[in-house]
Design a protein around this motif. Structure first.
Motif, mmCIF file in Angstrom:
data_model
loop_
_atom_site.group_PDB
_atom_site.id
_atom_site.type_symbol
_atom_site.label_atom_id
_atom_site.label_comp_id
_atom_site.label_asym_id
_atom_site.label_seq_id
_atom_site.Cartn_x
_atom_site.Cartn_y
_atom_site.Cartn_z
ATOM 1 N N TYR A 14 0.852 -1.192 0.000
ATOM 2 C CA TYR A 14 0.000 0.000 0.000
ATOM 3 C C TYR A 14 0.888 1.243 0.000
ATOM 4 C CZ TYR A 14 -3.989 -3.020 1.088
ATOM 5 O OH TYR A 14 -4.983 -3.982 1.036
ATOM 6 N N THR A 15 0.420 2.278 -0.665
ATOM 7 C CA THR A 15 1.235 3.492 -0.809
ATOM 8 C C THR A 15 0.720 4.667 0.007
ATOM 9 O OG1 THR A 15 -0.060 4.126 -2.770
ATOM 10 C CG2 THR A 15 1.968 2.838 -3.132
ATOM 11 N N GLN A 16 -0.402 4.470 0.705
ATOM 12 C CA GLN A 16 -0.919 5.518 1.570
ATOM 13 C C GLN A 16 -1.461 4.890 2.849
ATOM 14 O OE1 GLN A 16 -3.760 8.192 -0.143
ATOM 15 N NE2 GLN A 16 -2.491 8.706 -1.925
ATOM 16 N N ALA A 17 -1.248 5.598 3.974
ATOM 17 C CA ALA A 17 -1.831 5.152 5.240
ATOM 18 C C ALA A 17 -3.317 5.436 5.210
ATOM 19 C CB ALA A 17 -1.173 5.875 6.409
ATOM 20 N N ALA A 18 -4.100 4.413 5.344
ATOM 21 C CA ALA A 18 -5.553 4.555 5.269
ATOM 22 C C ALA A 18 -6.187 3.227 5.653
ATOM 23 C CB ALA A 18 -5.978 4.979 3.862
ATOM 24 N N ASN A 19 -7.531 3.209 5.669
ATOM 25 C CA ASN A 19 -8.287 1.979 5.887
ATOM 26 C C ASN A 19 -8.740 1.441 4.533
ATOM 27 O OD1 ASN A 19 -8.182 2.084 8.748
ATOM 28 N ND2 ASN A 19 -9.827 3.603 8.740
ATOM 29 N N TYR A 20 -8.571 0.141 4.326
ATOM 30 C CA TYR A 20 -8.904 -0.475 3.054
ATOM 31 C C TYR A 20 -9.790 -1.693 3.302
ATOM 32 C CZ TYR A 20 -4.932 2.311 1.432
ATOM 33 O OH TYR A 20 -4.069 3.352 1.151
ATOM 34 N N THR A 21 -10.722 -1.940 2.353
ATOM 35 C CA THR A 21 -11.572 -3.126 2.441
ATOM 36 C C THR A 21 -10.991 -4.199 1.544
ATOM 37 O OG1 THR A 21 -13.546 -1.798 2.884
ATOM 38 C CG2 THR A 21 -13.884 -4.047 2.084
ATOM 39 N N VAL A 22 -10.569 -5.288 2.139
ATOM 40 C CA VAL A 22 -9.977 -6.412 1.414
ATOM 41 C C VAL A 22 -11.040 -7.479 1.268
ATOM 42 C CG1 VAL A 22 -8.159 -8.152 1.414
ATOM 43 C CG2 VAL A 22 -7.717 -5.864 2.349
ATOM 44 N N THR A 23 -11.209 -7.992 0.034
ATOM 45 C CA THR A 23 -12.226 -9.006 -0.243
ATOM 46 C C THR A 23 -11.555 -10.253 -0.785
ATOM 47 O OG1 THR A 23 -13.863 -7.303 -0.742
ATOM 48 C CG2 THR A 23 -14.324 -9.533 -1.549
ATOM 49 N N LEU A 24 -11.944 -11.402 -0.235
ATOM 50 C CA LEU A 24 -11.441 -12.696 -0.704
ATOM 51 C C LEU A 24 -12.625 -13.512 -1.206
ATOM 52 C CD1 LEU A 24 -9.374 -14.943 -1.116
ATOM 53 C CD2 LEU A 24 -9.669 -15.547 1.312
ATOM 54 N N THR A 25 -12.516 -13.930 -2.496
ATOM 55 C CA THR A 25 -13.515 -14.813 -3.105
ATOM 56 C C THR A 25 -12.866 -16.176 -3.294
ATOM 57 O OG1 THR A 25 -14.531 -12.952 -4.271
ATOM 58 C CG2 THR A 25 -15.041 -15.179 -5.073
ATOM 59 N N VAL A 26 -13.509 -17.201 -2.708
ATOM 60 C CA VAL A 26 -12.957 -18.559 -2.783
ATOM 61 C C VAL A 26 -13.952 -19.434 -3.529
ATOM 62 C CG1 VAL A 26 -12.167 -20.551 -1.475
ATOM 63 C CG2 VAL A 26 -11.684 -18.241 -0.636
ATOM 64 N N THR A 27 -13.418 -20.185 -4.513
ATOM 65 C CA THR A 27 -14.237 -21.124 -5.287
ATOM 66 C C THR A 27 -13.738 -22.528 -5.032
ATOM 67 O OG1 THR A 27 -14.547 -19.451 -7.010
ATOM 68 C CG2 THR A 27 -15.050 -21.748 -7.596
ATOM 69 N N SER A 28 -14.666 -23.434 -4.685
ATOM 70 C CA SER A 28 -14.267 -24.817 -4.409
ATOM 71 C C SER A 28 -14.081 -25.580 -5.707
ATOM 72 C CB SER A 28 -15.323 -25.499 -3.538
ATOM 73 O OG SER A 28 -16.502 -25.720 -4.288
ATOM 74 N N ALA A 29 -13.557 -26.777 -5.610
ATOM 75 C CA ALA A 29 -13.338 -27.618 -6.784
ATOM 76 C C ALA A 29 -14.647 -27.953 -7.481
ATOM 77 C CB ALA A 29 -12.604 -28.894 -6.375
ATOM 78 N N SER A 30 -15.731 -27.938 -6.715
ATOM 79 C CA SER A 30 -17.040 -28.255 -7.302
ATOM 80 C C SER A 30 -17.748 -27.014 -7.790
ATOM 81 C CB SER A 30 -17.904 -28.993 -6.276
ATOM 82 O OG SER A 30 -18.076 -28.189 -5.125
ATOM 83 N N GLY A 31 -17.082 -25.848 -7.709
ATOM 84 C CA GLY A 31 -17.648 -24.626 -8.239
ATOM 85 C C GLY A 31 -18.453 -23.809 -7.259
ATOM 86 N N CYS A 32 -18.458 -24.218 -5.985
ATOM 87 C CA CYS A 32 -19.187 -23.443 -4.972
ATOM 88 C C CYS A 32 -18.356 -22.236 -4.568
ATOM 89 C CB CYS A 32 -19.502 -24.312 -3.763
ATOM 90 S SG CYS A 32 -20.622 -25.678 -4.140
ATOM 91 N N VAL A 33 -19.017 -21.079 -4.460
ATOM 92 C CA VAL A 33 -18.314 -19.816 -4.240
ATOM 93 C C VAL A 33 -18.774 -19.183 -2.929
ATOM 94 C CG1 VAL A 33 -17.846 -17.518 -5.174
ATOM 95 C CG2 VAL A 33 -18.144 -19.480 -6.726
ATOM 96 N N ASN A 34 -17.803 -18.582 -2.194
ATOM 97 C CA ASN A 34 -18.139 -17.804 -0.995
ATOM 98 C C ASN A 34 -17.193 -16.616 -0.934
ATOM 99 O OD1 ASN A 34 -19.520 -16.995 1.238
ATOM 100 N ND2 ASN A 34 -19.014 -18.806 2.484
ATOM 101 N N VAL A 35 -17.658 -15.554 -0.257
ATOM 102 C CA VAL A 35 -16.908 -14.295 -0.240
ATOM 103 C C VAL A 35 -16.865 -13.762 1.197
ATOM 104 C CG1 VAL A 35 -16.765 -11.942 -1.146
ATOM 105 C CG2 VAL A 35 -17.677 -13.781 -2.590
ATOM 106 N N LYS A 36 -15.722 -13.122 1.543
ATOM 107 C CA LYS A 36 -15.615 -12.430 2.840
ATOM 108 C C LYS A 36 -14.802 -11.163 2.643
ATOM 109 C CE LYS A 36 -14.337 -12.827 7.699
ATOM 110 N NZ LYS A 36 -13.867 -13.717 8.802
ATOM 111 N N SER A 37 -15.239 -10.089 3.324
ATOM 112 C CA SER A 37 -14.514 -8.812 3.274
ATOM 113 C C SER A 37 -14.136 -8.400 4.694
ATOM 114 C CB SER A 37 -15.373 -7.722 2.632
ATOM 115 O OG SER A 37 -15.662 -8.034 1.275
#
Length: 476
Positions: free
Chosen positions: A95-118
């Motif tokens: 990161y190039t600036q001090a601040a608050n950032y929202t990080v999002t992770l999208t995970v897809t399983s081998a069977s194609g099931c998807v879930n997300v967390k921020s």
């Protein structure tokens, strides 16, 4: 038709068609497999602007243990599109600036099931400033409170490392992170209790972090004052009887200058314990000594047990006829415990170690009873026993004023205060009467000398003795 399955697994779905006329089709069955959904989670790093990058750590799990693919979005508007995403399991991002950032992770399983967390990550400033405060006066017995006053140009202090005795123990520290930093920013430490020397200095070092490499430190010298140590005499477990004299508890200051105060049942502030004031029982005495120079204190407690006294009920006097006997009727009681008895002197007593002995003294005597408890507390009482000897009546006296045998002496009659004495002449006329016999008869009647001759008397001792009668002759 939609249906949500509560858990992964294989299910058989059936379909039956019913017409409006009530006709039913054959049952159609279809096997359905419900795959597991990833439970997305990831760890956020403590990072400052000067750190090379922020390291993210995937913590995603899935029930069937199948594989994943990842898509990270670092929420950084200052990064290019290509640099703002990653498909790695545990990626890094700068990161190039001090601040608050929202990080999002999208995970897809081998069977194609998807879930997300921020989650929100704070990129802290690169300039933390270590600072802390402590009490102006510290005693070795104190819980020393260090107040965190650190700051950073943006975000949070993410870690604090304390060295409370850096000079002597530079490898001993206590580390706090955001997870366990106290909300009130107060950190506690106890130094060893000491009585000498009067002061000891400690180097306290504080190292603060706003990320991996963004750090600042400060070292301060604190002075810990010795606590006074006072010797008390008696030191503890004092045992007294209720009628004992007040006990002064002595203070030995061991060179410390200050003032000590006692508090508790039966004790004055200066340490004078009076068992008559406290009464029987066990009492805790508190003692507090305060140093004049530093205000440091010494405290201790003493236990004082006051045992009850025997209570004696005994008449102050008694009398008996010469040659007779009398039981000394004493009563003794105590709140708790057992009693022993001792009479003195033992002259004329049937026994001297029982409560109610029989007394048959030959002469007047005063007996002392001492009653002692099993706690060695004693009470004493006295009884004066008068022995009434038989009156000895002289049958002649010569009231001629020569100073010899001028009055009618009746030996021992003065010990009969209720006696009456009557004297009659030959004609039966009463010429003398006395209640008691405090003043011997001088041979006069109505202030005039009676003639020489024989006179008759009746003496009633009124103390258990028989009336005595006879005659007395006046010789002139």
């Amino acid at each position: 038709v939609q249906h949500i399955y509560a858990a992964a697994g294989s299910y058989n779905a059936t379909l039956t068609v019913i017409t409006d006329k009530g006709c039913s089709s054959a049952v159609y069955t279809q096997s359905i497999k419900i795959n597991s959904t990833p439970i997305v989670d990831f760890a956020l790093p403590d990072v400052c602007l000067a750190d090379a990058s922020a390291q993210f750590t995937d913590k995603t799990t899935i029930a069937d243990n199948s594989g994943f693919t990842w898509l990270w979005n670092f929420g950084d508007p200052n990064a290019s599109s290509a640099n703002n995403i990653s498909t790695l399991k545990n990626p890094q991002h700068k990161y190039t600036q001090a601040a608050n950032y929202t990080v999002t992770l999208t995970v897809t399983s081998a069977s194609g099931c998807v879930n997300v967390k921020s989650q929100t990550i704070t990129v802290n400033g690169s300039t933390p400033k270590a600072a802390f405060a402590f009490p102006a006066t510290i005693c070795s017995s104190d819980d020393v409170v260090f107040t965190d006053q650190s700051s950073v140009d943006f975000g949070n202090i993410t870690k604090i490392v304390w060295y409370f005795d850096y000079t002597n123990n530079p490898t001993v520290s206590e580390t706090y992170t955001l997870a366990n930093m106290p909300a009130d920013k107060k950190y506690h430490h106890t130094y060893p209790l000491m009585h000498s020397p009067l002061q000891t200095n400690y180097q306290v070092k504080m190292v603060v972090y706003s990320g991996g490499i963004c750090t600042d430190e400060i070292t301060k010298t604190i002075t810990v004052n010795a606590n006074p140590v006072i010797t008390l005499n008696p030191a503890n477990n004092i045992t007294l009887c209720q009628n004992d004299a007040p006990l002064q508890i002595q203070e030995i200051n061991n060179g410390f200058v200050g003032s000590g105060v006692f508090a508790g049942t039966g004790v004055s502030s200066s340490g004078l314990f009076d068992p008559k004031v406290s009464g029987p029982g066990t009492f805790v005495i508190n003692y507090l000594f305060t140093s004049t120079a530093t205000g440091c204190t010494y405290t201790t407690t003493l236990t004082v047990t006051v045992n009850p006294m025997p209570v004696i009920t005994l008449a102050t006097n008694a009398q008996l006829l010469d040659g007779g006997q009398i039981t000394l009727n004493a009563n003794a009681a105590i709140a708790s415990g057992t009693l022993t008895y001792k009479w003195s002197p033992s002259t004329g007593l049937s026994r001297d170690d029982i409560l109610n002995p029989v007394a048959s003294p030959a002469d007047d005597i005063t007996y002392t009873l001492v009653v002692t408890s099993d706690k060695l507390c004693s009470t004493a009482a006295q009884i004066a026993v008068s022995v009434l000897k038989a009156p000895v009546v002289n049958n002649t006296f010569t009231p001629n004023g020569d100073g010899i045998n001028d009055t009618w002496i009746i030996k021992y009659l003065d010990t009969y205060p209720k006696a009456t004495v009557e004297v009659f002449n030959r004609l039966g006329e009463k010429v003398f009467f006395s209640n008691g016999y405090p003043v011997p008869w001088d041979g006069k009647y109505k202030s005039s000398n009676l003639p020489a001759g024989v006179y008759y008397y009746i003496i009633n001792p009124n103390s258990g003795r028989k009336v005595i009668s006879g005659y007395v002759t006046i010789v002139r």
